[in-house]
Each structure stands twice: as structure tokens, then as C-alpha cells.
Write an enzyme that holds these catalytic residues in place. Structure first.
Site, short mmCIF file in Angstrom:
data_model
loop_
_atom_site.label_atom_id
_atom_site.label_comp_id
_atom_site.label_asym_id
_atom_site.label_seq_id
_atom_site.Cartn_x
_atom_site.Cartn_y
_atom_site.Cartn_z
N LYS A 99 0.85 -1.20 0.00
CA LYS A 99 0.00 0.00 0.00
C LYS A 99 0.88 1.25 0.00
O LYS A 99 2.03 1.22 0.47
CB LYS A 99 -0.94 0.02 1.20
N ALA A 151 9.20 -0.69 5.77
CA ALA A 151 9.22 0.28 4.68
C ALA A 151 7.97 1.15 4.64
O ALA A 151 7.89 2.07 3.82
CB ALA A 151 9.38 -0.46 3.34
N GLY A 152 6.98 0.86 5.47
CA GLY A 152 5.73 1.62 5.43
C GLY A 152 4.83 1.19 4.30
O GLY A 152 3.88 1.88 3.94
N LEU A 153 5.12 0.02 3.73
CA LEU A 153 4.34 -0.48 2.59
C LEU A 153 3.28 -1.50 3.02
O LEU A 153 2.53 -2.00 2.19
CB LEU A 153 5.28 -1.12 1.55
N GLY A 154 3.25 -1.81 4.29
CA GLY A 154 2.19 -2.67 4.83
C GLY A 154 2.31 -4.13 4.45
O GLY A 154 1.31 -4.86 4.52
N SER A 207 1.09 -6.74 7.09
CA SER A 207 -0.36 -6.63 7.29
C SER A 207 -1.10 -7.21 6.09
O SER A 207 -2.13 -7.87 6.23
CB SER A 207 -0.77 -5.17 7.45
N ASP A 260 -3.30 -1.98 10.27
CA ASP A 260 -3.34 -1.86 8.81
C ASP A 260 -3.97 -3.07 8.13
O ASP A 260 -4.09 -3.09 6.90
CB ASP A 260 -1.92 -1.71 8.26
O1 C5P Z 1 -1.61 -1.92 15.18
P1 C5P Z 1 -0.18 -2.24 15.00
O2 C5P Z 1 0.29 -3.37 15.86
O3 C5P Z 1 0.20 -2.44 13.57
O4 C5P Z 1 0.64 -0.95 15.46
C1 C5P Z 1 2.01 -0.98 15.72
C2 C5P Z 1 2.39 0.23 16.52
O5 C5P Z 1 2.24 1.41 15.73
C3 C5P Z 1 1.50 0.47 17.73
O6 C5P Z 1 1.99 -0.22 18.85
C4 C5P Z 1 1.60 1.95 17.92
O7 C5P Z 1 2.81 2.28 18.57
C5 C5P Z 1 1.74 2.46 16.50
N1 C5P Z 1 0.46 2.93 15.95
C6 C5P Z 1 -0.08 4.09 16.43
N2 C5P Z 1 -1.26 4.56 15.93
C7 C5P Z 1 -1.90 3.89 14.95
C8 C5P Z 1 -1.35 2.70 14.44
C9 C5P Z 1 -0.17 2.25 14.97
O8 C5P Z 1 0.49 4.72 17.32
N3 C5P Z 1 -3.04 4.38 14.48
#
Ligand code: C5P
Length: 304
Positions: free
Chosen positions: A32, A118-121, A124, A157
Site C-alpha cells: 500500500k 518500509a511503510g508499505l504494509g 499486514s 493496517d
Molecule cells: O496496530 P499495529 O500493531 O500495527 O501498530 C504498531 C504500533 O504502531 C503500535 O503499537 C503503535 O505504537 C503504532 N500505531 C499508532 N497509531 C496507529 C497505528 C499504529 O500509534 N493508528
């Protein structure tokens, strides 16, 4: 069993799922791009409120999912970047689905093409497509809303990869509205830099950010792609440069070389340049020095 050819410069759309044999399926998990990403101050639950326009693009991890006897649930990933199989999000997704009544087993071979950190998901997306495919293979047929809720329990994500090609993403990532985005092309550059999400959010918090600024999707959908550059914004860009200075170095080099606006997806490290068309992308790619060129690909909006 072979996977589709890799590392071509031009990434074309591929099928979501196809049969590889009587008992195996080839499943694609797209990357993404956060075209825009607005972030608000840290919430009490440890997450940040987001308002993001996210598009799936035609760079895919590939999963080979083979039926296995009941009780067997395995994941193999030849790429060491992906970390140990035990903590892999796709395997956790398969386990979560089994707990929802999935009967049967699965052997999953994961071929990574989407960079990690990389922020590309990528992780997820692997999880989302595993849920989606096993839901069919195991004949569970959970409705989309239930799959999305299961996805949200695995990661912020994950649900967006169960949705349409482009979405407006809000909440912590679980509130999704489909949007009609015109097809676009981008030069995607994935530096060999792992940019962990946590430190980027910490750097963001240290800025004492103001309230979340909403982003009206019409600012993109109502305008041709050629007018998007000035409208794209990513509130994590400055924090990512701070937490991960190599991201800034790569972005600056790319900008100096091409003279075009450079954008970052998610919390980085991947960068992208919007293109007039594919020819434009090929011409830009030809201007890149070898180390940047090796990390660059041409991607488009994924059709599904
Ligand atoms: O939801 P996920 O496990 O992918 O998120 C990883 C980390 O990214 C979270 O622990 C949080 O530190 C950060 N995050 C956040 N706000 C979001 C999504 C992710 O702070 N909306």
C-alpha cells in the site's frame, strides 16, 4: 513449486488468487501507499488517530498456500528479513481463523518482495490475504465484516487490505471508507533501510502535535493526478527523518537527481514519485545512479 518472476522494474497487476495445483493456491498480497497521512496526538489506548488516503499498488508478496492435514499449520519464509516464522503475522492470522472454526490445515510459503520496515504494509497485507484465502479454502465463508474485525485484532493496517483498491482510513486504521481514485503510476523507491514504526511515532509525539487535521478525499478525487503533488502530506515525514536519518538522505538524493517532489508512505522508509505515465517513470529511472535504481520499481493502482 515456482513463484512468479521477480525483480522486474515494471510491476504489473496480477491475479488475487489462482490455483497452483489441485491442493495449492497462489495468493498475492499487494503493498500500500499512504498518499496522504494526517496524524493526531497519542490517544489513551496507545494509538494515534489517523486520517489517510491509502491505495493498494501492484507490488506483491506471494503466498503459496497448500492444504495440509487437520492440525498442521506451518509457515516457511525463505527471506531472513521477515524474521522468525513463529511471530509472523500471516501465521497468526491463520491461527486466529482456525479458532473461528476453520477446519483443515495449511502450509504457507511466503515469498517476500515488499520491503520490511518500509511503510508499505507488507506484513499486514500477508495477514489479510491469508485470512481472505483460507476463509475460502477452508469453506468457512465468514462475512467481510467479521474478517475485517479479525484483521483489526491482528494489526491496525490489516483491514484495509481486505477492502477496495483505495480507501480513506481513519480511527487507528480500522474505520474505512472506499474512495474512487483514478488510476495512477508511481516510481516506488524502497531504500535498504528498516524504519521501525515505534521510534517514528515517538519522534512525532515529541513535537507536541496539535489536533488531527482532517483530509477531504475530494482534494484528490476531484483533481487529475498531475495536480496531486502539492496536495500530498505526511505528518510522519519529519519524524521519520529524525528517527531514521537515512530516510532523509535517500529522499534528498532522489529529489536532487530527479527534480521532482518525493513523498514517503506510512512511517517510511519507502519513498515515491508520482508519474505522468509509465514512459515518464522509465525516463526517471534511467536518470538514477545504480544504488537508487536497484531499489526502484514502477507501480500502479492495484485493480482489486
Ligand atoms: O496496530 P499495529 O500493531 O500495527 O501498530 C504498531 C504500533 O504502531 C503500535 O503499537 C503503535 O505504537 C503504532 N500505531 C499508532 N497509531 C496507529 C497505528 C499504529 O500509534 N493508528
Amino acid at each position: 513449486m515456482d513463484v512468479s518472476p521477480d525483480n522486474s522494474l515494471v510491476c504489473s497487476p496480477a491475479e488475487a488468487m489462482e490455483r497452483a495445483s489441485a491442493t495449492a493456491w497462489r495468493v498475492r498480497a499487494p503493498a500500500k501507499l499512504n498518499l496522504t497521512l494526517r496524524v493526531g496526538p497519542l490517544r489513551a489506548d496507545g494509538y494515534h488517530p489517523l486520517d489517510s488516503i491509502v491505495a493498494k499498488v501492484t507490488l506483491y508478496d506471494e503466498l503459496l498456500i497448500e492444504r495440509a492435514p487437520d492440525g498442521v499449520l506451518e509457515l516457511v519464509c525463505p527471506d531472513p528479513q521477515a524474521g522468525p516464522a513463529e511471530g509472523n503475522l500471516a501465521l497468526r492470522a491463520a491461527r486466529a481463523l482456525r479458532q473461528r472454526g476453520g477446519r483443515g490445515g495449511a502450509r504457507i510459503t511466503l515469498h517476500k518482495r515488499i520491503g520490511v520496515g518500509a511503510g508499505l504494509g507488507g506484513g499486514s497485507s500477508d495477514a489479510a490475504r491469508t485470512l481472505w484465502a483460507l476463509n475460502q479454502i477452508w469453506g468457512l465463508n465468514l462475512p467481510p465484516a467479521e474478517l475485517a474485525a479479525l484483521g483489526a485484532s491482528l494489526g491496525s493496517d490489516v483491514p484495509l487490505f481486505l477492502g477496495p483498491p483505495a480507501s480513506r482510513m481513519r480511527g487507528r486504521g480500522e474505520v474505512l471508507d472506499p474512495i474512487d481514485l483514478p488510476a495512477f503510476d508511481a516510481l516506488l523507491v524502497t531504500p535498504p533501510v528498516h524504519c521501525a514504526t515505534g521510534p517514528v511515532y515517538l519522534a512525532f509525539d515529541a513535537q507536541n502535535p496539535g489536533p488531527l487535521v482532517a483530509f477531504d478525499p475530494a482534494r484528490l478525487t476531484g483533481h487529475p493526478v498531475s495536480q496531486w503533488d502539492d496536495r500530498l502530506v505526511n505528518d510522519l515525514y519529519a519524524p521519520a527523518r529524525q528517527a531514521c536519518p537515512a530516510v532523509g538522505d535517500w529522499a534528498d538524493r532522489l529529489h536532487e537527481r530527479l527534480g521532482r517532489p518525493v513523498h514517503m508512505t506510512g512511517s517510511g522508509s519507502a519513498l515515491f514519485v508520482l508519474l505522468a505515465d509509465r514512459q515518464d517513470g522509465l525516463a526517471l529511472h534511467a536518470q538514477l545512479p545504480p544504488d537508487l535504481a536497484r531499489c526502484a520499481r514502477l507501480v500502479g493502482l492495484n485493480p482489486w
